[in-house]
Design a protein around this motif. Structure first.
Motif, PDB file in Angstrom:
ATOM      1  N   CYS A 168       3.575  -6.890   2.338  1.00  0.00           N
ATOM      2  CA  CYS A 168       4.930  -6.341   2.268  1.00  0.00           C
ATOM      3  C   CYS A 168       5.935  -7.417   1.862  1.00  0.00           C
ATOM      4  O   CYS A 168       5.796  -8.581   2.246  1.00  0.00           O
ATOM      5  N   ARG A 169       6.969  -6.980   1.132  1.00  0.00           N
ATOM      6  CA  ARG A 169       8.076  -7.894   0.842  1.00  0.00           C
ATOM      7  C   ARG A 169       8.810  -8.136   2.149  1.00  0.00           C
ATOM      8  O   ARG A 169       9.242  -7.218   2.831  1.00  0.00           O
ATOM      9  N   ARG A 216     -10.438  -1.365   7.235  1.00  0.00           N
ATOM     10  CA  ARG A 216      -9.436  -0.342   6.908  1.00  0.00           C
ATOM     11  C   ARG A 216      -8.405  -0.878   5.922  1.00  0.00           C
ATOM     12  O   ARG A 216      -7.990  -0.173   5.005  1.00  0.00           O
ATOM     13  N   ALA A 217      -7.980  -2.135   6.130  1.00  0.00           N
ATOM     14  CA  ALA A 217      -6.996  -2.743   5.226  1.00  0.00           C
ATOM     15  C   ALA A 217      -7.576  -2.865   3.822  1.00  0.00           C
ATOM     16  O   ALA A 217      -6.892  -2.589   2.831  1.00  0.00           O
ATOM     17  N   ALA A 228       4.744 -11.100   3.073  1.00  0.00           N
ATOM     18  CA  ALA A 228       3.971 -11.256   4.314  1.00  0.00           C
ATOM     19  C   ALA A 228       2.763 -10.331   4.271  1.00  0.00           C
ATOM     20  O   ALA A 228       2.819  -9.252   3.681  1.00  0.00           O
ATOM     21  N   ALA A 229       1.684 -10.748   4.908  1.00  0.00           N
ATOM     22  CA  ALA A 229       0.493  -9.900   5.035  1.00  0.00           C
ATOM     23  C   ALA A 229      -0.276 -10.329   6.274  1.00  0.00           C
ATOM     24  O   ALA A 229      -0.123 -11.453   6.765  1.00  0.00           O
ATOM     25  N   HIS A 230      -1.118  -9.413   6.759  1.00  0.00           N
ATOM     26  CA  HIS A 230      -2.003  -9.767   7.867  1.00  0.00           C
ATOM     27  C   HIS A 230      -3.044 -10.770   7.387  1.00  0.00           C
ATOM     28  O   HIS A 230      -3.265 -10.930   6.195  1.00  0.00           O
ATOM     29  N   SER A 253       7.102  -3.700   7.817  1.00  0.00           N
ATOM     30  CA  SER A 253       7.085  -3.247   9.207  1.00  0.00           C
ATOM     31  C   SER A 253       5.660  -3.506   9.688  1.00  0.00           C
ATOM     32  O   SER A 253       4.741  -3.646   8.873  1.00  0.00           O
ATOM     33  N   TYR A 254       5.464  -3.565  10.986  1.00  0.00           N
ATOM     34  CA  TYR A 254       4.114  -3.817  11.491  1.00  0.00           C
ATOM     35  C   TYR A 254       3.122  -2.731  11.067  1.00  0.00           C
ATOM     36  O   TYR A 254       2.023  -3.055  10.617  1.00  0.00           O
ATOM     37  N   PRO A 255       3.496  -1.448  11.130  1.00  0.00           N
ATOM     38  CA  PRO A 255       2.537  -0.435  10.663  1.00  0.00           C
ATOM     39  C   PRO A 255       2.222  -0.582   9.160  1.00  0.00           C
ATOM     40  O   PRO A 255       1.083  -0.388   8.746  1.00  0.00           O
ATOM     41  N   GLN A 256       3.215  -0.924   8.336  1.00  0.00           N
ATOM     42  CA  GLN A 256       2.980  -1.075   6.905  1.00  0.00           C
ATOM     43  C   GLN A 256       2.104  -2.281   6.607  1.00  0.00           C
ATOM     44  O   GLN A 256       1.304  -2.254   5.672  1.00  0.00           O
ATOM     45  N   LEU A 257       2.236  -3.357   7.387  1.00  0.00           N
ATOM     46  CA  LEU A 257       1.402  -4.542   7.181  1.00  0.00           C
ATOM     47  C   LEU A 257      -0.079  -4.230   7.377  1.00  0.00           C
ATOM     48  O   LEU A 257      -0.937  -4.922   6.840  1.00  0.00           O
TER      49      LEU A 257
END
Length: 191
Positions: free
Chosen positions: A99-100, A33-34, A113-115, A90-94
């Motif tokens: 994300c910055r 999905r990502a 940051a990223a998963h 935010s966790y949902p945005q990651l």
């Protein structure tokens, strides 16, 4: 060990294996999905980049796409990655894109940051000193970086993450989430 205890161990072992398999499949689905999110959003971010003349500001230009604000995209040639970067985290945005976490390219302290999905930052641990990294902001300004070091930090080391003295820091969780793979980069002089 009696027969009942042996059967209980067999059932418990099977249940644990099924649980591990389910977790693995869930993570693979999330990773997929990502990747789909990146493939959908990156062309839209690239399309929105404005290369017109702007007054200098330390604030990064943000552009809204599909209800989220983006500040540009990150390129890591040695890993074959180009990733849109959201303005805040935010966790949902990651789950959608990197994300910055802190800072700006204009102030020389950007933290992203990223998963640890394979299509996000799952392979940044494989970067080496000297590898190139580029960030293209929404104004069309390209900032070049060079990897200085790859480190591992504790999740509570927030100050070490944001006050590192490096122009760019990339980070993601290790598998299991016990620590953070952290890539420190220096800006490369223009010209």
């Amino acid at each position: 060990m009696g027969r009942k205890a042996g059967n209980l161990c067999l059932v418990l072992g099977t249940a644990l294996i099924l649980a591990a398999l389910s977790l693995f499949l869930w993570n693979q689905w999330e990773d997929s999905r990502a990747g789909a999110s990146v493939e959908k959003i990156l062309p839209l971010v690239e399309e929105q980049i404005d290369i017109g003349e702007r007054l200098y500001s330390t604030e990064m230009t943000e552009v809204e796409i599909d209800g989220y604000l983006y500040i540009g995209y990150l390129s890591i040639p040695s890993l074959g990655l180009e990733l849109p970067v959201m303005s805040s985290w935010s966790y949902p945005q990651l789950r959608i894109a990197p994300c910055r976490y802190y800072g700006s390219t204009k102030t020389g302290d950007l933290v992203i940051a990223a998963h640890n999905y394979s299509r996000h930052f799952g392979n940044i641990r494989n970067l080496s000193a000297g590898d190139e990294v580029y960030f293209t902001d929404m104004d069309g300004e390209i900032t070049a970086y060079e990897v200085a070091e790859v480190d591992t930090l504790n999740p509570t080391d927030v100050e070490e993450m944001t006050d590192s003295g490096y122009a760019l820091t990339l980070f993601t969780c290790t598998y299991g989430g016990q620590s953070r793979v952290t890539v420190r980069c220096n800006a490369v002089e223009k010209g």
